[in-house]
Design a protein around this motif. Structure first.
Motif, PDB file in Angstrom:
ATOM      1  N   ALA A  70       9.832  -0.625 -43.997  1.00 24.53           N
ATOM      2  CA  ALA A  70       9.817  -0.171 -42.609  1.00 24.53           C
ATOM      3  C   ALA A  70       9.799   1.359 -42.552  1.00 24.53           C
ATOM      4  CB  ALA A  70      11.044  -0.710 -41.886  1.00 24.53           C
ATOM      5  N   PRO A  71       9.362   1.922 -41.408  1.00 21.47           N
ATOM      6  CA  PRO A  71       9.361   3.379 -41.268  1.00 21.47           C
ATOM      7  C   PRO A  71      10.733   3.970 -41.572  1.00 21.47           C
ATOM      8  CG  PRO A  71       8.187   2.383 -39.456  1.00 21.47           C
ATOM      9  CD  PRO A  71       8.818   1.254 -40.228  1.00 21.47           C
ATOM     10  N   ALA A  72      10.721   5.153 -42.117  1.00 19.26           N
ATOM     11  CA  ALA A  72      11.895   5.945 -42.501  1.00 19.26           C
ATOM     12  C   ALA A  72      12.433   5.584 -43.882  1.00 19.26           C
ATOM     13  CB  ALA A  72      13.016   5.879 -41.460  1.00 19.26           C
ATOM     14  N   ALA A  73      11.961   4.507 -44.496  1.00 18.43           N
ATOM     15  CA  ALA A  73      12.398   4.170 -45.851  1.00 18.43           C
ATOM     16  C   ALA A  73      11.682   5.083 -46.844  1.00 18.43           C
ATOM     17  CB  ALA A  73      12.087   2.713 -46.168  1.00 18.43           C
ATOM     18  N   ARG A  74      12.402   5.525 -47.850  1.00 21.70           N
ATOM     19  CA  ARG A  74      11.818   6.416 -48.859  1.00 21.70           C
ATOM     20  C   ARG A  74      10.607   5.781 -49.532  1.00 21.70           C
ATOM     21  NH1 ARG A  74      11.877   7.159 -54.211  1.00 21.70           N
ATOM     22  NH2 ARG A  74      11.399   9.261 -54.897  1.00 21.70           N
TER      23      ARG A  74
END
Length: 158
Positions: A70-74
């Motif tokens: 998901a967005p924001a995951a490294r």
């Protein structure tokens, strides 16, 4: 109808943007598949074709299922920057356009943790995920990229 769709899209985008940011800097990102997936090594360009949806099958009867954090995951940030070479907005537009033009039946499936990604890889034949190399459970295969594994100096997904 268009207003409802636009409102839905805005809600999804707002929710995606409100996810907690990835914690700290991590190690290499491993490309994981089930052990029965008929590949052990991908060139960087082959991996890019997979992620762009240009290669949709491992073999004639085994479809590739992309699992992306998901967005924001490294892990997602590394994949977008290194493989896709796109921003988050460009990535979303790319897949909306590809599905709209019927060049792909769907975009990548979103996973919310490395654990979820590895569980789905184990359960779904043909699936591929990108997870922190330190969190790969036994029973999954880590693909080499250009002949290198996570932890090696020339490994591209850092």
């Amino acid at each position: 109808m268009r207003v409802k769709i636009a409102a839905f899209c805005l809600c999804v985008l707002a929710a995606a943007g409100s996810l907690a940011p990835a914690s700290g800097a991590g190690g290499d990102i491993a490309v994981v598949v089930r052990p029965d997936t008929p590949v052990d090594n991908l060139s960087f360009s082959e991996m890019r074709k997979l992620l762009l949806g240009d290669r949709q099958f491992w073999t004639s009867n085994l479809r590739v299922t992309l699992l992306i954090r998901a967005p924001a995951a490294r892990e997602r940030e590394v994949v977008l920057k290194t493989i896709y070479r796109m921003t988050e907005a460009q990535f979303r537009q790319y897949w909306i356009s590809k599905v709209f033009r019927a060049e792909a039946s769907s975009g990548p499936k979103i996973v919310y943790s490395n654990e979820m990604a590895t569980e789905l890889v184990a359960a779904l034949p043909g699936s591929v995920a990108f997870v922190d190399a330190t969190q790969v459970p036994k029973g999954l295969k880590i693909l080499k990229v250009d002949g290198t594994l996570p932890g090696e100096a020339a490994y591209p997904l850092k």
